[in-house]
Design a protein around this motif. Structure first.
Motif, PDB file in Angstrom:
ATOM      1  N   ALA A  36     -27.559  38.478 -62.075  1.00 54.05           N
ATOM      2  CA  ALA A  36     -27.236  38.499 -60.898  1.00 54.05           C
ATOM      3  C   ALA A  36     -29.141  38.369 -60.602  1.00 54.05           C
ATOM      4  N   ARG A  37     -28.974  37.533 -59.760  1.00 54.70           N
ATOM      5  CA  ARG A  37     -30.083  37.178 -59.255  1.00 54.70           C
ATOM      6  C   ARG A  37     -30.695  37.281 -57.273  1.00 54.70           C
ATOM      7  N   GLY A  38     -29.851  38.355 -56.696  1.00 52.79           N
ATOM      8  CA  GLY A  38     -29.873  38.071 -54.882  1.00 52.79           C
ATOM      9  C   GLY A  38     -29.842  39.244 -55.290  1.00 52.79           C
ATOM     10  N   PRO A  39     -29.661  39.449 -53.588  1.00 54.94           N
ATOM     11  CA  PRO A  39     -28.861  40.738 -53.122  1.00 54.94           C
ATOM     12  C   PRO A  39     -27.436  40.379 -52.576  1.00 54.94           C
ATOM     13  N   ASN A  40     -26.971  41.330 -53.376  1.00 54.56           N
ATOM     14  CA  ASN A  40     -24.806  41.135 -52.857  1.00 54.56           C
ATOM     15  C   ASN A  40     -24.451  40.320 -53.244  1.00 54.56           C
ATOM     16  N   SER A  41     -25.416  40.404 -55.296  1.00 57.76           N
ATOM     17  CA  SER A  41     -25.221  38.428 -55.229  1.00 57.76           C
ATOM     18  C   SER A  41     -23.639  39.187 -55.658  1.00 57.76           C
ATOM     19  N   LEU A  42     -23.610  40.398 -56.704  1.00 62.05           N
ATOM     20  CA  LEU A  42     -21.870  40.100 -57.500  1.00 62.05           C
ATOM     21  C   LEU A  42     -20.844  41.292 -57.777  1.00 62.05           C
ATOM     22  N   GLU A  43     -19.076  41.567 -57.351  1.00 56.19           N
ATOM     23  CA  GLU A  43     -19.373  42.667 -57.720  1.00 56.19           C
ATOM     24  C   GLU A  43     -17.868  42.900 -58.569  1.00 56.19           C
ATOM     25  N   VAL A  44     -17.996  43.277 -59.559  1.00 57.77           N
ATOM     26  CA  VAL A  44     -17.404  43.680 -60.904  1.00 57.77           C
ATOM     27  C   VAL A  44     -16.823  44.806 -60.360  1.00 57.77           C
ATOM     28  N   LYS A  45     -14.993  44.286 -60.776  1.00 57.97           N
ATOM     29  CA  LYS A  45     -13.994  44.796 -60.936  1.00 57.97           C
ATOM     30  C   LYS A  45     -13.170  46.088 -62.194  1.00 57.97           C
ATOM     31  N   THR A  46     -13.106  46.822 -62.635  1.00 54.47           N
ATOM     32  CA  THR A  46     -12.737  47.092 -63.070  1.00 54.47           C
ATOM     33  C   THR A  46     -11.717  48.526 -63.110  1.00 54.47           C
ATOM     34  N   PRO A  47     -10.691  48.502 -64.069  1.00 47.16           N
ATOM     35  CA  PRO A  47     -10.122  49.445 -63.231  1.00 47.16           C
ATOM     36  C   PRO A  47      -9.982  51.169 -63.337  1.00 47.16           C
ATOM     37  N   PHE A  48     -11.891  51.158 -63.611  1.00 43.02           N
ATOM     38  CA  PHE A  48     -12.305  52.580 -63.070  1.00 43.02           C
ATOM     39  C   PHE A  48     -14.070  52.272 -61.981  1.00 43.02           C
ATOM     40  N   THR A  49     -13.697  51.294 -61.695  1.00 45.50           N
ATOM     41  CA  THR A  49     -14.669  51.633 -61.011  1.00 45.50           C
ATOM     42  C   THR A  49     -15.065  49.919 -60.681  1.00 45.50           C
ATOM     43  N   VAL A  50     -16.003  49.839 -59.542  1.00 48.10           N
ATOM     44  CA  VAL A  50     -16.730  48.398 -58.749  1.00 48.10           C
ATOM     45  C   VAL A  50     -18.020  48.904 -58.618  1.00 48.10           C
ATOM     46  N   ALA A  51     -19.185  47.661 -59.665  1.00 45.55           N
ATOM     47  CA  ALA A  51     -20.183  47.639 -59.536  1.00 45.55           C
ATOM     48  C   ALA A  51     -20.197  46.911 -58.421  1.00 45.55           C
ATOM     49  N   GLY A  52     -20.962  46.744 -57.374  1.00 47.81           N
ATOM     50  CA  GLY A  52     -21.993  45.787 -56.218  1.00 47.81           C
ATOM     51  C   GLY A  52     -23.458  45.589 -56.885  1.00 47.81           C
ATOM     52  N   VAL A  53     -23.231  44.766 -57.076  1.00 48.87           N
ATOM     53  CA  VAL A  53     -25.188  43.879 -57.782  1.00 48.87           C
ATOM     54  C   VAL A  53     -25.325  44.234 -57.186  1.00 48.87           C
ATOM     55  N   ARG A  54     -26.806  44.463 -56.541  1.00 51.25           N
ATOM     56  CA  ARG A  54     -28.273  44.134 -55.805  1.00 51.25           C
ATOM     57  C   ARG A  54     -28.982  43.359 -56.006  1.00 51.25           C
ATOM     58  N   GLY A  55     -29.250  42.376 -56.998  1.00 50.90           N
ATOM     59  CA  GLY A  55     -30.027  41.406 -57.853  1.00 50.90           C
ATOM     60  C   GLY A  55     -30.783  42.143 -59.286  1.00 50.90           C
ATOM     61  N   THR A  56     -30.034  41.986 -59.916  1.00 52.50           N
ATOM     62  CA  THR A  56     -30.230  42.580 -61.128  1.00 52.50           C
ATOM     63  C   THR A  56     -29.217  42.199 -62.218  1.00 52.50           C
ATOM     64  N   GLU A  57     -30.165  42.737 -63.658  1.00 54.52           N
ATOM     65  CA  GLU A  57     -29.368  42.525 -64.692  1.00 54.52           C
ATOM     66  C   GLU A  57     -29.359  43.980 -64.874  1.00 54.52           C
ATOM     67  N   PHE A  58     -27.635  43.630 -65.941  1.00 55.58           N
ATOM     68  CA  PHE A  58     -26.704  44.978 -66.553  1.00 55.58           C
ATOM     69  C   PHE A  58     -26.022  44.729 -66.971  1.00 55.58           C
ATOM     70  N   LEU A  59     -25.383  45.208 -68.420  1.00 55.34           N
ATOM     71  CA  LEU A  59     -23.964  45.597 -69.197  1.00 55.34           C
ATOM     72  C   LEU A  59     -22.587  46.643 -68.320  1.00 55.34           C
ATOM     73  N   ILE A  60     -21.488  46.024 -68.470  1.00 49.72           N
ATOM     74  CA  ILE A  60     -20.272  47.121 -68.535  1.00 49.72           C
ATOM     75  C   ILE A  60     -19.420  46.361 -69.846  1.00 49.72           C
ATOM     76  N   ASN A  61     -19.316  47.623 -70.350  1.00 47.78           N
ATOM     77  CA  ASN A  61     -18.387  47.913 -71.537  1.00 47.78           C
ATOM     78  C   ASN A  61     -16.941  48.455 -70.904  1.00 47.78           C
ATOM     79  N   LEU A  62     -16.256  47.721 -71.044  1.00 46.40           N
ATOM     80  CA  LEU A  62     -14.416  48.066 -70.617  1.00 46.40           C
ATOM     81  C   LEU A  62     -13.952  48.769 -72.019  1.00 46.40           C
ATOM     82  N   GLU A  63     -13.914  50.429 -72.013  1.00 45.91           N
ATOM     83  CA  GLU A  63     -13.100  50.671 -72.941  1.00 45.91           C
ATOM     84  C   GLU A  63     -11.673  51.681 -72.623  1.00 45.91           C
TER      85      GLU A  63
END
Length: 184
Positions: free
Chosen positions: A114-141
């Motif tokens: 995600a290459r911009g401020p506030n560019s992405l929100e990823v919802k999972t059953p346990f958290t919401v990841a609010g992205v602030r321009g980044t590269e990250f990994l989510i592993n949902l168990e």
């Protein structure tokens, strides 16, 4: 770098297809920019899974699943790219405030660019990841969401608390507990 190539290729694919989407007047919010193996989608209002092909577009509410020994890259209109690992399922949602892409991660793991401020929100059953321009990994168990930030900032939050992570940090979010830093 590979990331720059992936991002520029995704952007070119998006731009070349926006005219096509405008002609059909279908409001799509995501597009398959790489499909390897068995990738399927269940469209809003349908019950059957259909094969996903390169350049297929998705509307809010569409669900994409990646089967065993498969993977897919999905680009959002705001230039964020999701690399979905095998055995992963996401639902694409309508963007927030017109620009923030929203993904509901149902199962599996995905690498996000995600290459911009506030560019992405990823919802999972346990958290919401609010992205602030980044590269990250989510592993949902089955009982937790694991987040690892490679570059940039991610805010992980749920009903019990929030945690801001930056380069090289990881966290775990379990049901009923605030996200906490985790050493990987």
């Amino acid at each position: 770098s590979g990331l720059a190539t992936l991002a520029s290729g995704a952007l070119a694919a998006l731009l070349s297809s926006q005219a096509c989407a405008a002609e059909t007047a279908e409001p799509w919010v995501a597009k398959a920019v790489s499909v390897q193996g068995t990738v399927e989608a269940r469209r809003v209002g349908e019950t059957q899974w259909q094969p996903v092909m390169l350049n297929d577009t998705f509307r809010p509410g569409d669900t994409i699943r990646v089967q065993e020994r498969s993977r897919a890259d999905v680009a959002l209109l705001n230039q964020s790219v999701l690399r979905l690992n095998a055995n992963s399922t996401i639902t694409v949602e309508a963007p927030k405030e017109g620009k923030t892409g929203v993904i509901d991660m149902v199962r599996g793991a995905a690498h996000f660019f995600a290459r911009g401020p506030n560019s992405l929100e990823v919802k999972t059953p346990f958290t919401v990841a609010g992205v602030r321009g980044t590269e990250f990994l989510i592993n949902l168990e089955s009982d937790a969401t694991l987040l690892t930030v490679f570059e940039g900032t991610v805010v992980a939050e749920n009903a019990t608390g929030s945690l801001t992570m930056t380069d090289g940090q990881s966290a775990i979010a379990e049901a009923g507990k605030a996200p906490v830093t985790r050493v990987v």
